[in-house]
Motif scaffolding. Structure first.
Motif, PDB file in Angstrom:
ATOM      1  N   LYS A  62       4.377   8.941  -9.128  1.00 56.21           N
ATOM      2  CA  LYS A  62       3.308   8.393  -8.587  1.00 56.21           C
ATOM      3  C   LYS A  62       3.794   7.520  -7.073  1.00 56.21           C
ATOM      4  CE  LYS A  62       0.835   8.139 -12.737  1.00 56.21           C
ATOM      5  NZ  LYS A  62       0.076   7.293 -13.751  1.00 56.21           N
ATOM      6  N   THR A  63       3.030   7.929  -6.276  1.00 57.21           N
ATOM      7  CA  THR A  63       3.346   7.188  -4.958  1.00 57.21           C
ATOM      8  C   THR A  63       2.331   5.656  -4.989  1.00 57.21           C
ATOM      9  OG1 THR A  63       1.755   8.157  -3.518  1.00 57.21           O
ATOM     10  CG2 THR A  63       3.845   8.974  -3.574  1.00 57.21           C
ATOM     11  N   GLU A  64       3.191   4.746  -4.711  1.00 58.84           N
ATOM     12  CA  GLU A  64       2.191   3.405  -4.868  1.00 58.84           C
ATOM     13  C   GLU A  64       1.813   2.826  -3.434  1.00 58.84           C
ATOM     14  OE1 GLU A  64       4.053  -0.037  -6.741  1.00 58.84           O
ATOM     15  OE2 GLU A  64       5.032   1.221  -8.181  1.00 58.84           O
ATOM     16  N   LYS A  65       0.758   2.311  -3.594  1.00 57.80           N
ATOM     17  CA  LYS A  65       0.073   1.980  -2.064  1.00 57.80           C
ATOM     18  C   LYS A  65       0.995   0.952  -1.524  1.00 57.80           C
ATOM     19  CE  LYS A  65      -3.723  -0.501  -1.623  1.00 57.80           C
ATOM     20  NZ  LYS A  65      -5.184  -0.967  -1.541  1.00 57.80           N
ATOM     21  N   PRO A  66       1.314   0.959  -0.392  1.00 54.62           N
ATOM     22  CA  PRO A  66       2.120  -0.220   0.181  1.00 54.62           C
ATOM     23  C   PRO A  66       1.308  -1.531   0.330  1.00 54.62           C
ATOM     24  CG  PRO A  66       1.306   0.980   1.974  1.00 54.62           C
ATOM     25  CD  PRO A  66       0.867   1.884   0.831  1.00 54.62           C
ATOM     26  N   LYS A  67       1.802  -2.450  -0.395  1.00 50.80           N
ATOM     27  CA  LYS A  67       1.327  -3.883  -0.452  1.00 50.80           C
ATOM     28  C   LYS A  67       1.723  -4.733   0.738  1.00 50.80           C
ATOM     29  CE  LYS A  67       0.720  -7.652  -3.510  1.00 50.80           C
ATOM     30  NZ  LYS A  67       0.877  -8.299  -5.070  1.00 50.80           N
TER      31      LYS A  67
END
Length: 150
Positions: A62-67
């Protein structure tokens, strides 16, 4: 749900199962078509753990959204997107207690009237009242007399 989706949900690799044990794969496919999802799951549930260990499905990454560290910059970006009209954002719901009914018919106390006080507070009229005598809930007059045996 299709046969492939069912085994994906159970985290079993169908391609590896078909190559490793084609007889079991064809039997499962035939039984799934005859029984349906729920019956197949119920009758074959003890097989799935063993098969899952032998033919595990690859874990999806799962790719995380850049914070964004700068919250002000993030707010500016979202405002710019809203102005362009690409993604309208719904207003946040109001939190807190909202009564179902409004108390419109309750009279408000005027300046001349004293606010009502609790009768149980010390130094009020509750001390001056005489206690009420005990009243039973039922009356013995209503009960018919017992019949005497002769």
């Amino acid at each position: 749900m299709t046969f492939d989706e069912f085994f994906k949900k159970k985290r079993i690799d169908l391609d590896a199962l078909e190559k490793g044990d084609p007889a079991l794969f064809s039997e499962f496919k035939k039984h799934y078509q005859e029984m349906g999802e729920k019956s197949f799951d119920h009758t074959k549930k003890y097989w799935f753990n063993k098969i899952r260990r032998e033919y595990p499905l690859a874990v999806e990454i799962k790719t995380e959204k850049p914070k964004i560290e700068n919250q002000l910059a993030e707010q500016t970006v979202t405002e710019a997107l809203i102005e362009e009209g690409t993604t309208p954002v719904a207003p946040a719901p109001k939190l807190g207690f909202v009564p179902k009914f409004k108390a419109a018919n309750i009279p408000k106390p005027t300046a001349d009237e004293k606010p009502q006080t609790d009768d149980t507070a010390p130094g009020t009229a509750a001390e001056n009242k005489t206690p009420q005598p005990y009243k039973p809930r039922f009356s013995m007059k209503n009960i018919p007399p017992k019949a005497t045996e002769e």
